[in-house]
Write an enzyme that holds these catalytic residues in place. Structure first.
Site, PDB file in Angstrom:
ATOM      1  N   ASP A 258       5.570 -43.263  32.211  1.00 51.69           N
ATOM      2  CA  ASP A 258       4.882 -43.587  30.965  1.00 51.69           C
ATOM      3  C   ASP A 258       3.438 -43.081  31.092  1.00 51.69           C
ATOM      4  OD1 ASP A 258       3.635 -44.993  28.809  1.00 51.69           O
ATOM      5  OD2 ASP A 258       5.100 -46.590  28.919  1.00 51.69           O
TER       6      ASP A 258
ATOM      7  N   PHE B 114       9.257 -48.231  22.852  1.00 54.29           N
ATOM      8  CA  PHE B 114       9.635 -49.148  23.924  1.00 54.29           C
ATOM      9  C   PHE B 114      11.153 -49.146  24.048  1.00 54.29           C
ATOM     10  CE2 PHE B 114      10.452 -53.365  25.801  1.00 54.29           C
ATOM     11  CZ  PHE B 114       9.771 -53.149  26.989  1.00 54.29           C
TER      12      PHE B 114
END
Length: 182
Positions: free
Chosen positions: A105, A154
């Site tokens: 990420d 997400f």
């Protein structure tokens, strides 16, 4: 898949994951074909499903070890503070090492882990990540092998969680919050 306050929409199917893991295994086998000292390091907890499938597709002998590092806790975004919660049991000095990560990420976690492991003098160290979110990158880091590049959403499933739930989903799904409080 509806939950209290959120819905999980399938992003990557179990079939697509299986095909990509098989291909990754072949690529990794080719890259490490001349080694007899491969150590596959899984980053807990999110990579455990991926690593279990991946090592069965790697065609060279390998040992498996685990390291737990976190920058998330129970949040949906990285805290940027990387903590090592469980270190390796074995020695990697002089060994070929493949670090297996669930998702890259911001890059803080994998960057810190790779730096820490390089200090232990492996012969060679590479990284394989199931998912990559390059749009979120804050640290210049890239896995040699990536399963899927995904947008800034997400995700859960296939080992990834939301507050320790949904790791058991056979697919990767996006979490869409329906409760404005979340």
């Amino acid at each position: 898949m509806s939950q209290s306050g959120y819905v999980i929409d399938q992003m990557i199917s179990a079939k697509a994951i299986a095909a990509r893991v098989e291909a990754l295994g072949a690529e990794i086998t080719e890259a490490f074909k001349d080694t007899d000292r491969l150590v596959v390091v899984g980053l807990l907890r999110g990579s455990f499903v991926f690593i279990a499938d991946l090592i069965r597709e790697i065609g060279v002998p390998c040992e498996v070890d685990f390291l737990e590092a976190s920058s998330y806790g129970n949040e949906t975004t990285s805290t940027r503070e990387v903590r090592v919660l469980k270190d390796l049991r074995g020695i990697i000095g002089g060994r070929d090492v493949l670090v297996v990560e669930d998702i890259i990420d911001t890059g803080h976690t994998i960057s810190k882990v790779m730096e820490m492991l390089r200090a232990r003098a492996p012969r060679r160290i590479e990284c394989c990540a199931m998912l990559d979110k390059p749009s979120r990158r804050e640290v210049d880091v890239k896995a040699r092998w990536t399963g899927f590049e995904i947008p800034d959403e997400f995700v859960v499933g296939y080992g990834l969680d939301y507050a320790q739930n949904h790791r058991n989903l056979p697919f990767i799904g996006t979490v869409r919050f329906t409760d404005p409080q979340k």
